[in-house]
Design a protein around this motif. Structure first.
Motif, PDB file in Angstrom:
ATOM      1  N   GLU A 176       0.825  -1.201   0.000  1.00 46.22           N
ATOM      2  CA  GLU A 176       0.000   0.000   0.000  1.00 46.22           C
ATOM      3  C   GLU A 176       0.862   1.256   0.000  1.00 46.22           C
ATOM      4  O   GLU A 176       0.654   2.181  -0.790  1.00 46.22           O
ATOM      5  CB  GLU A 176      -0.897  -0.041   1.248  1.00 46.22           C
ATOM      6  CG  GLU A 176      -1.944   1.024   1.297  1.00 46.22           C
ATOM      7  CD  GLU A 176      -2.988   0.808   0.238  1.00 46.22           C
ATOM      8  OE1 GLU A 176      -3.277  -0.352  -0.086  1.00 46.22           O
ATOM      9  OE2 GLU A 176      -3.499   1.803  -0.287  1.00 46.22           O
ATOM     10  N   MET A 177       1.862   1.276   0.890  1.00 45.80           N
ATOM     11  CA  MET A 177       2.739   2.437   0.983  1.00 45.80           C
ATOM     12  C   MET A 177       3.488   2.660  -0.317  1.00 45.80           C
ATOM     13  O   MET A 177       3.595   3.773  -0.809  1.00 45.80           O
ATOM     14  CB  MET A 177       3.763   2.258   2.108  1.00 45.80           C
ATOM     15  CG  MET A 177       3.250   2.558   3.477  1.00 45.80           C
ATOM     16  SD  MET A 177       2.665   4.237   3.606  1.00 45.80           S
ATOM     17  CE  MET A 177       4.034   5.022   4.350  1.00 45.80           C
ATOM     18  N   CYS A 198       1.135   4.087  -2.929  1.00 50.63           N
ATOM     19  CA  CYS A 198       0.800   5.483  -2.695  1.00 50.63           C
ATOM     20  C   CYS A 198       1.980   6.394  -3.001  1.00 50.63           C
ATOM     21  O   CYS A 198       1.813   7.460  -3.602  1.00 50.63           O
ATOM     22  CB  CYS A 198       0.365   5.676  -1.239  1.00 50.63           C
ATOM     23  SG  CYS A 198      -1.194   4.911  -0.870  1.00 50.63           S
ATOM     24  N   LEU A 199       3.159   5.952  -2.593  1.00 55.29           N
ATOM     25  CA  LEU A 199       4.314   6.800  -2.841  1.00 55.29           C
ATOM     26  C   LEU A 199       4.596   6.906  -4.330  1.00 55.29           C
ATOM     27  O   LEU A 199       5.051   7.930  -4.826  1.00 55.29           O
ATOM     28  CB  LEU A 199       5.537   6.256  -2.103  1.00 55.29           C
ATOM     29  CG  LEU A 199       5.465   6.463  -0.595  1.00 55.29           C
ATOM     30  CD1 LEU A 199       6.624   5.778   0.085  1.00 55.29           C
ATOM     31  CD2 LEU A 199       5.500   7.940  -0.269  1.00 55.29           C
ATOM     32  N   TYR A 254       2.270  14.077   4.459  1.00 55.33           N
ATOM     33  CA  TYR A 254       2.395  13.354   3.204  1.00 55.33           C
ATOM     34  C   TYR A 254       1.602  14.116   2.153  1.00 55.33           C
ATOM     35  O   TYR A 254       0.618  14.768   2.463  1.00 55.33           O
ATOM     36  CB  TYR A 254       1.908  11.911   3.326  1.00 55.33           C
ATOM     37  CG  TYR A 254       0.495  11.750   3.803  1.00 55.33           C
ATOM     38  CD1 TYR A 254       0.247  11.497   5.140  1.00 55.33           C
ATOM     39  CD2 TYR A 254      -0.577  11.812   2.928  1.00 55.33           C
ATOM     40  CE1 TYR A 254      -1.043  11.336   5.586  1.00 55.33           C
ATOM     41  CE2 TYR A 254      -1.870  11.642   3.369  1.00 55.33           C
ATOM     42  CZ  TYR A 254      -2.102  11.406   4.702  1.00 55.33           C
ATOM     43  OH  TYR A 254      -3.370  11.238   5.141  1.00 55.33           O
ATOM     44  N   TYR A 312      -7.003   8.341  -1.606  1.00 55.58           N
ATOM     45  CA  TYR A 312      -5.564   8.308  -1.348  1.00 55.58           C
ATOM     46  C   TYR A 312      -5.273   8.856   0.041  1.00 55.58           C
ATOM     47  O   TYR A 312      -4.525   8.270   0.816  1.00 55.58           O
ATOM     48  CB  TYR A 312      -4.864   9.154  -2.408  1.00 55.58           C
ATOM     49  CG  TYR A 312      -3.378   9.194  -2.268  1.00 55.58           C
ATOM     50  CD1 TYR A 312      -2.762  10.140  -1.459  1.00 55.58           C
ATOM     51  CD2 TYR A 312      -2.581   8.282  -2.938  1.00 55.58           C
ATOM     52  CE1 TYR A 312      -1.394  10.169  -1.324  1.00 55.58           C
ATOM     53  CE2 TYR A 312      -1.215   8.311  -2.810  1.00 55.58           C
ATOM     54  CZ  TYR A 312      -0.629   9.260  -2.008  1.00 55.58           C
ATOM     55  OH  TYR A 312       0.729   9.285  -1.877  1.00 55.58           O
ATOM     56  N   HIS A 313      -5.909   9.998   0.346  1.00 54.65           N
ATOM     57  CA  HIS A 313      -5.677  10.613   1.648  1.00 54.65           C
ATOM     58  C   HIS A 313      -6.058   9.660   2.767  1.00 54.65           C
ATOM     59  O   HIS A 313      -5.319   9.463   3.732  1.00 54.65           O
ATOM     60  CB  HIS A 313      -6.472  11.916   1.714  1.00 54.65           C
ATOM     61  CG  HIS A 313      -6.811  12.370   3.089  1.00 54.65           C
ATOM     62  ND1 HIS A 313      -5.877  12.878   3.961  1.00 54.65           N
ATOM     63  CD2 HIS A 313      -7.986  12.395   3.765  1.00 54.65           C
ATOM     64  CE1 HIS A 313      -6.458  13.204   5.087  1.00 54.65           C
ATOM     65  NE2 HIS A 313      -7.725  12.933   5.005  1.00 54.65           N
ATOM     66  N   ASN A 328      -6.324   6.364   2.656  1.00 53.19           N
ATOM     67  CA  ASN A 328      -5.440   5.187   2.699  1.00 53.19           C
ATOM     68  C   ASN A 328      -4.132   5.497   3.386  1.00 53.19           C
ATOM     69  O   ASN A 328      -3.669   4.760   4.258  1.00 53.19           O
ATOM     70  CB  ASN A 328      -5.139   4.698   1.275  1.00 53.19           C
ATOM     71  CG  ASN A 328      -6.249   3.824   0.768  1.00 53.19           C
ATOM     72  OD1 ASN A 328      -6.986   3.266   1.558  1.00 53.19           O
ATOM     73  ND2 ASN A 328      -6.353   3.720  -0.542  1.00 53.19           N
ATOM     74  N   MET A 329      -3.524   6.604   2.980  1.00 56.58           N
ATOM     75  CA  MET A 329      -2.251   6.982   3.591  1.00 56.58           C
ATOM     76  C   MET A 329      -2.432   7.240   5.079  1.00 56.58           C
ATOM     77  O   MET A 329      -1.579   6.883   5.892  1.00 56.58           O
ATOM     78  CB  MET A 329      -1.690   8.245   2.928  1.00 56.58           C
ATOM     79  CG  MET A 329      -1.017   7.986   1.628  1.00 56.58           C
ATOM     80  SD  MET A 329       0.493   7.051   1.865  1.00 56.58           S
ATOM     81  CE  MET A 329       1.715   8.330   1.696  1.00 56.58           C
ATOM     82  N   TYR A 330      -3.561   7.857   5.436  1.00 60.81           N
ATOM     83  CA  TYR A 330      -3.798   8.155   6.832  1.00 60.81           C
ATOM     84  C   TYR A 330      -3.866   6.870   7.646  1.00 60.81           C
ATOM     85  O   TYR A 330      -3.265   6.733   8.710  1.00 60.81           O
ATOM     86  CB  TYR A 330      -5.092   8.968   6.963  1.00 60.81           C
ATOM     87  CG  TYR A 330      -5.341   9.479   8.355  1.00 60.81           C
ATOM     88  CD1 TYR A 330      -6.605   9.421   8.918  1.00 60.81           C
ATOM     89  CD2 TYR A 330      -4.318  10.039   9.104  1.00 60.81           C
ATOM     90  CE1 TYR A 330      -6.836   9.907  10.185  1.00 60.81           C
ATOM     91  CE2 TYR A 330      -4.539  10.518  10.373  1.00 60.81           C
ATOM     92  CZ  TYR A 330      -5.808  10.447  10.911  1.00 60.81           C
ATOM     93  OH  TYR A 330      -6.039  10.917  12.178  1.00 60.81           O
ATOM     94  N   SER A 385      -2.548   3.984   6.851  1.00 64.73           N
ATOM     95  CA  SER A 385      -1.226   3.362   6.897  1.00 64.73           C
ATOM     96  C   SER A 385      -0.358   4.027   7.941  1.00 64.73           C
ATOM     97  O   SER A 385       0.324   3.366   8.712  1.00 64.73           O
ATOM     98  CB  SER A 385      -0.538   3.459   5.541  1.00 64.73           C
ATOM     99  OG  SER A 385      -1.284   2.810   4.562  1.00 64.73           O
ATOM    100  N   HIS A 386      -0.401   5.349   7.973  1.00 65.36           N
ATOM    101  CA  HIS A 386       0.417   6.041   8.957  1.00 65.36           C
ATOM    102  C   HIS A 386      -0.052   5.762  10.364  1.00 65.36           C
ATOM    103  O   HIS A 386       0.757   5.655  11.283  1.00 65.36           O
ATOM    104  CB  HIS A 386       0.395   7.554   8.704  1.00 65.36           C
ATOM    105  CG  HIS A 386       1.396   7.971   7.695  1.00 65.36           C
ATOM    106  ND1 HIS A 386       1.139   8.827   6.679  1.00 65.36           N
ATOM    107  CD2 HIS A 386       2.690   7.648   7.531  1.00 65.36           C
ATOM    108  CE1 HIS A 386       2.210   9.009   5.950  1.00 65.36           C
ATOM    109  NE2 HIS A 386       3.164   8.301   6.437  1.00 65.36           N
TER     110      HIS A 386
END
Lengths: 338, 286
Positions: free
Chosen positions: A88-89, A92-93, B59, B76-77, B79-81, B83-84
């Motif tokens: 996932e990371m 996204c990156l 990010y 995206y926002h 998902n990243m949130y 993950s973090h």
């Protein structure tokens, strides 16, 4: 930036046919350094790991970004979760144009005690997929003493070959002339920054108050750090002596077994002589079924090498800190005389 | 009669602190932005305590901006949130950033979105909007933080007013050590212990020089004396412990001897290692 990247891709493609040039420098971006420091410091005292992303260009390994791994509680169900998180990371990156080639991993360490078998195992795992990978080790306790304790490590090729064949007998090691310093290879680190970031930093510098001198480096009390270092050193010495005992035991067994073999051989010979005199078939001189002929396994030397490495690391650290405190003490003496 | 009403934010946000990592990340995202985008937008993560918002991580979020509308990639926002959050559950959403000078119309819309996100997360803090001027307009780098409050005329919401709040750039000790390295574009090698010591001592020396000069100026009447500074200096000098030279010498020598003993011990251990290694690999059996 696009130009240099284009050129390096060509270069990388061109050199993939030839032997890869040896890795000479690891170039880290300031962003990655700060992220590593932040992540390791936040989770003190537990140890954390993370992934390094970047590019492999000729003899320079560039690390441009990194992301941390979540702490694993139990290993069974989180296995799939961890892989998902990584994918996932990376995905996204990729969307924000960050290089998403894995070039290694980073981990934090306590007092420099990072040479373990797990480290070697992880290296072997990574090496199967990536041609060149590096492990960056960050020591937060040593950084608190005032030094940026960031090290880039790689397993030497000769050691990797031996490990793959699982061949650690004394003779093989002597053959390859491999001593305990040859397991890990430390690669010099270069820090680079984009022009924008350095412009910002230079701009911001006068905003920092003048009083922000790094006093912590001039602190006189090094006792706790030294004490812990010594404790770890003593533990390691005990481990080392245990390993030595194992070797001694092995040698003793080996020599005893050989003595037994000799006596048995003698007896056989005498028997054979008697048989020859009596006109019967001589018995064979070897008997693989006899347990005294069973070869004894020589214990692997990896552990003792790792422990030796660790001990030398501690010694170096102690030396460094002692030097620093000498300087500080003399400074105090000079101040006091005024 | 319609009254222009001004609603202050529910919990007073006094100031905010920014970690250097965030700044580097924003610069990096800006450098890597897709060619057609003018600016970069992203989420800020951190924590709040006593009205001080501490921004610890960030990010970038892909977005599309045209003349009159802004589209943000919400999935995206989120998902990243998530993950973090898996790595650090304490770092929560505190706001968003954008590069470019000043606050624009599109920013208000995006800010609304973040207000809604925070409301969903049931936190009472208003989101902070950080602008990082990467274009160096006005010839200097400006990093500003804003908090918005809603202006309404009677019942109709009229506009959102962005108030600037003080921003404090802070760094923890370890980062400060590496700060000099981070300033330049390329550094050839990381300074080792001794060089770092030298740098610290030089800094201390220059600080002392400045104080000395200042005191000299005040005594000669060149500079107007400041009572606060004078008291501070007196306090500092008084805090140097007064010890008789004999006592000091004893303490000093003890410490030096301890250190020497440690150095001796470590060299002894190293010699031992060398011998052990030779013995282990040189043993011939047959």
């Amino acid at each position: 930036m696009a130009n240099t990247m284009g050129r390096s891709f060509l270069q990388a493609a061109a050199t993939s046919e030839e032997v890869a040039p040896p890795l000479r420098v690891v170039q880290i971006e300031g962003l990655a350094v700060l992220k590593i420091i932040k992540h390791c410091n936040e989770f003190l005292p537990s140890l954390v790991t993370g992934q390094l992303l970047g590019l492999d260009v000729g003899s320079v390994l560039e690390v441009t970004n990194c992301f941390p791994f979540p702490i694993r509680e139990e290993d069974e169900e989180i296995e799939a979760d961890g892989a998902n998180y990584q994918l996932e990371m990376m995905r996204c990156l990729r969307e924000v144009n960050v290089d998403n080639n894995t070039v290694g991993w980073y981990q934090s360490t306590l007092m420099g005690s990072f040479q373990t078998v797990e480290l070697i195992e992880t290296f072997m795992n990574y090496q199967e997929n990536i041609r060149r990978c590096v492990c960056i080790v960050y020591d937060p306790s040593r950084s608190a003493q005032g030094v940026l304790a960031l090290k880039a490590l790689k397993l030497t090729d000769s050691f990797m070959d031996l490990y793959r064949n699982n061949n650690f007998t004394g003779e093989k090691l002597r053959e390859k002339n491999l001593s305990w310093v040859d397991i890990f290879e430390e690669i010099p680190i270069k820090v680079s920054n984009s022009a924008l970031a350095s412009a910002f930093m230079t701009e911001l510098e006068p905003e920092l108050p003048v009083k922000q001198c790094d006093y912590d480096r001039l602190k006189l009390s090094t006792a706790p750090y030294m004490e812990r270092n010594l404790e770890f050193l003593i533990d390691c010495m005990e481990d080392l002596s245990a390993e030595q005992n194992k070797f001694q035991y092995y040698y003793r067994n080996l020599s005893r077994q050989q003595a037994q073999q000799q006596t048995w051989l003698q007896k056989r010979r005498v028997e054979n002589m008697a048989r020859k005199a009596a006109g019967e078939e001589p018995l064979p001189e070897e008997d693989p079924a006899n347990p005294i002929f069973k070869p004894i396994l020589e214990p692997s030397r990896v552990d003792s090498y790792l422990i030796t490495n660790q001990i030398s690391n501690y010694c170096n650290q102690i030396n460094g800190v002692a030097t620093q405190s000498f300087n500080r003490l003399y400074l105090m003496k000079a101040l006091h005389e005024d | 009669m319609a009254v222009l009403q001004f609603f202050p934010p529910s919990s007073p946000v006094v100031s905010s602190k920014l970690h250097a990592v965030v700044l580097f990340n924003i610069c990096d995202c800006y450098v890597r932005r897709p060619d057609q985008a003018d600016r970069v937008i992203g989420t800020l993560l951190g924590s709040v305590s006593d009205g001080v918002i501490e921004i610890k991580n960030s990010y970038a979020v892909p977005h599309n901006e045209s003349a009159d509308q802004v589209a943000l990639d919400v999935d995206y926002h989120r998902n990243m949130y998530l993950s973090h959050l898996k790595v650090n559950p304490k770092e929560v959403l505190v706001g968003w950033f954008s590069t470019g000078f000043g606050v624009s119309g599109g920013s208000a819309l995006i800010h609304e979105f973040y207000v809604k996100e925070l409301k969903e997360a049931q936190s009472s803090i208003p989101p902070i909007h950080l602008t990082v001027d990467t274009g160096f307009k006005n010839g200097e780098a400006s990093i500003k933080g804003y908090v918005s409050s809603n202006l309404s005329l009677g019942d109709r919401p009229l506009a959102a007013q962005f108030q600037e709040i003080p921003l404090d750039l802070r760094m923890i000790e370890a980062e400060r050590v590496g700060f000099d390295i981070l300033k330049t574009t390329v550094v050839d090698k990381l300074p080792n212990d001794l060089e770092g010591m030298e740098a610290s001592m030089e800094r201390l020396h220059s600080l002392l020089d400045e104080i000395y000069k200042y005191v000299g100026d005040v005594v000669e009447g060149r500079v107007a004396p400041d009572n606060d500074i004078g008291r501070f200096l007196a306090d500092t000098l008084a805090s140097v412990p007064r010890m008789s030279p004999a006592a000091f010498d004893k303490v000093f020598n003890d410490k030096i001897q301890d250190n020497l003993a440690l150095v001796y011990l470590s060299s002894l251990v190293k010699t031992q290692l060398g011998i052990a290694e030779k013995l282990n690999t040189a043993a011939q059996i047959l």
